[in-house]
Design an enzyme around this catalytic site. Sequence first.
Site, short mmCIF file in Angstrom:
data_model
loop_
_atom_site.label_atom_id
_atom_site.label_comp_id
_atom_site.label_asym_id
_atom_site.label_seq_id
_atom_site.Cartn_x
_atom_site.Cartn_y
_atom_site.Cartn_z
N LYS A 21 0.84 -1.21 0.00
CA LYS A 21 0.00 0.00 0.00
C LYS A 21 0.87 1.25 0.00
CE LYS A 21 -2.98 0.51 3.54
NZ LYS A 21 -2.86 1.76 4.33
N ARG A 26 2.86 5.95 -3.35
CA ARG A 26 4.01 6.75 -3.80
C ARG A 26 4.24 6.60 -5.29
NH1 ARG A 26 4.30 5.59 1.51
NH2 ARG A 26 5.71 6.72 2.91
N SER A 167 7.60 9.04 12.07
CA SER A 167 6.49 8.95 11.12
C SER A 167 6.99 9.08 9.69
CB SER A 167 5.46 10.05 11.39
OG SER A 167 4.56 10.11 10.30
N ASP A 316 2.35 -1.17 11.75
CA ASP A 316 1.01 -1.57 11.31
C ASP A 316 0.68 -3.02 11.68
OD1 ASP A 316 0.55 0.92 10.25
OD2 ASP A 316 1.20 0.36 8.22
N ARG A 347 -5.76 1.89 18.12
CA ARG A 347 -5.50 0.44 18.08
C ARG A 347 -5.16 -0.14 19.44
NH1 ARG A 347 -2.70 -0.04 12.08
NH2 ARG A 347 -4.70 -0.04 10.99
N ARG A 388 -7.19 -3.56 9.79
CA ARG A 388 -6.22 -4.48 10.39
C ARG A 388 -6.74 -5.11 11.69
NH1 ARG A 388 -2.27 -3.35 6.63
NH2 ARG A 388 -1.66 -1.17 6.47
C1 S3P Z 1 2.83 4.81 6.23
C2 S3P Z 1 3.42 5.16 7.41
C3 S3P Z 1 2.91 4.75 8.73
C4 S3P Z 1 1.95 3.56 8.61
C5 S3P Z 1 0.96 3.77 7.50
C6 S3P Z 1 1.66 3.91 6.18
C7 S3P Z 1 3.40 5.31 4.97
O1 S3P Z 1 2.21 5.82 9.31
O2 S3P Z 1 1.28 3.36 9.82
O3 S3P Z 1 0.07 2.68 7.42
O4 S3P Z 1 3.04 4.80 3.90
O5 S3P Z 1 4.24 6.22 5.03
P1 S3P Z 1 2.95 6.93 10.22
O6 S3P Z 1 3.88 7.69 9.38
O7 S3P Z 1 1.83 7.81 10.72
O8 S3P Z 1 3.62 6.18 11.32
#
Ligand code: S3P
Length: 433
Positions: A21, A26, A167, A316, A347, A388
């Site tokens: 995903k 991206r 993040s 995740d 969660r 999830r």
């Molecule tokens: C993601 C980053 C994560 C993840 C999300 C997908 C991404 O989130 O939990 O499902 O694609 O950059 P955070 O950046 O908020 O941790």
Amino acid sequence: MDYRVAPAVRIAGRCRVPGDKSISHRAVMLAALAQGESRFDGFLAGADTLATAAAFRAMGVAIDGPQDGSVRVQGVGLHGLQPPAGALDMGNAGTGMRLLAGLLAGQRFGVTLTGDESLSRRPMARVIGPLRQMGADLAAEEGDTPPLVLRPVAQLRGIDYALPMASAQVKSCLLLAGLYAQGQTCVTEPAPTRDHTERMLAAFGWPVTRQRGRVCITGGRGSLQATQFSIPGDISSAAFPLVAAVIAAQGEVLIEGVGVNPTRTGILDILRAMGADITLLNPRDAGAEPVADIRVRASRLRGIAVPPELVPLAIDEFPAIAVAAACAQGQTLITGAAELRVKESDRIAAIASGLGMLGITVETLPDGLRIEGGQFRGGTVDSHGDHRIAMAFSLAALRAPEPVRIRDCVNVGTSFPGYTVLMRGLGLEIEEA
Ligand code: S3P
């Protein structure tokens, strides 16, 4: 739509899970901004990534597909996006909204980003603050929640930003804004997070410099060049057949073509530390990302204290890890995971309430969970509309003497279309009701 899952003892077979995903989002974004036609296969045809594709179509980008995972994007160049006729609806997708906020902050037109009920509760201050430092003009609802309203500005400027939380979404948001900013944009992370944006920018020919926890790009000029690649299977989706095979009385599964980027493989390290029998076979590269087949066998698990440095690398996967922990001997302690409170649901609360409903002793902490391994009983769990959470609790039926029902599972389609069909093929007695 609910899941009804009957007890089963054996999980076995081979499978391929849907495309990653994070990488699928991206891929569309960078391909749209590139010069020329990009092609990729393995694209996730889930609601989240289709919302991202729809957003770019609404901004004048021609996108063919996905057809059997193949997508062709006619890039319009960094400055070729057109103003959309209305708000862009990002659905359930935090990644879609936060990355697009960065990508769109430097456009010459204004745009509004909206989302579903869950996304409309999620915090956007984490991107609003640094984007404003870059000179962006954006506003949100009270409490810094969506909709996000972006207005055009003359020029963004690069900043040097230390992320207050680990993040990848915020990091990626700022790097994408950095494409349009004058000078250098640098982001320092408190712990490593998924680096798909950095890898993909480089694959599209935009130089990225990386040095121990700090990533920089220089914006304002240059171009992205169209490219072709395959998107690997999503390890975050592989987590479900993987945990199923580990906790089943009898299990052996081969999950083919899974992305094993080291910023995503925390679940493998955590489950191995708990005693899971997991082997990576046939390692290879798919474009900028490493891929392998994952073989996993039924295992006797023991509880552990999850090392906090693994948390962002498995962020995740905690719903699935929590179900494994409930099947382990002894206690599992998860800390340093406060970010779980602001995912598609809270969660920490959703895992605790689900485990509790199924007879497992669990304690919530501000930043994690303490789970006592035990015996599942049958019962009904609320997914809180979180894909999830829904998938994770469907696995509990492998260790329960009675059926398990999970409420409100429609959002599984955001990340794992075909989940019930795939899992039935491996032996999970799951029905949609
Ligand atoms: C993601 C980053 C994560 C993840 C999300 C997908 C991404 O989130 O939990 O499902 O694609 O950059 P955070 O950046 O908020 O941790």
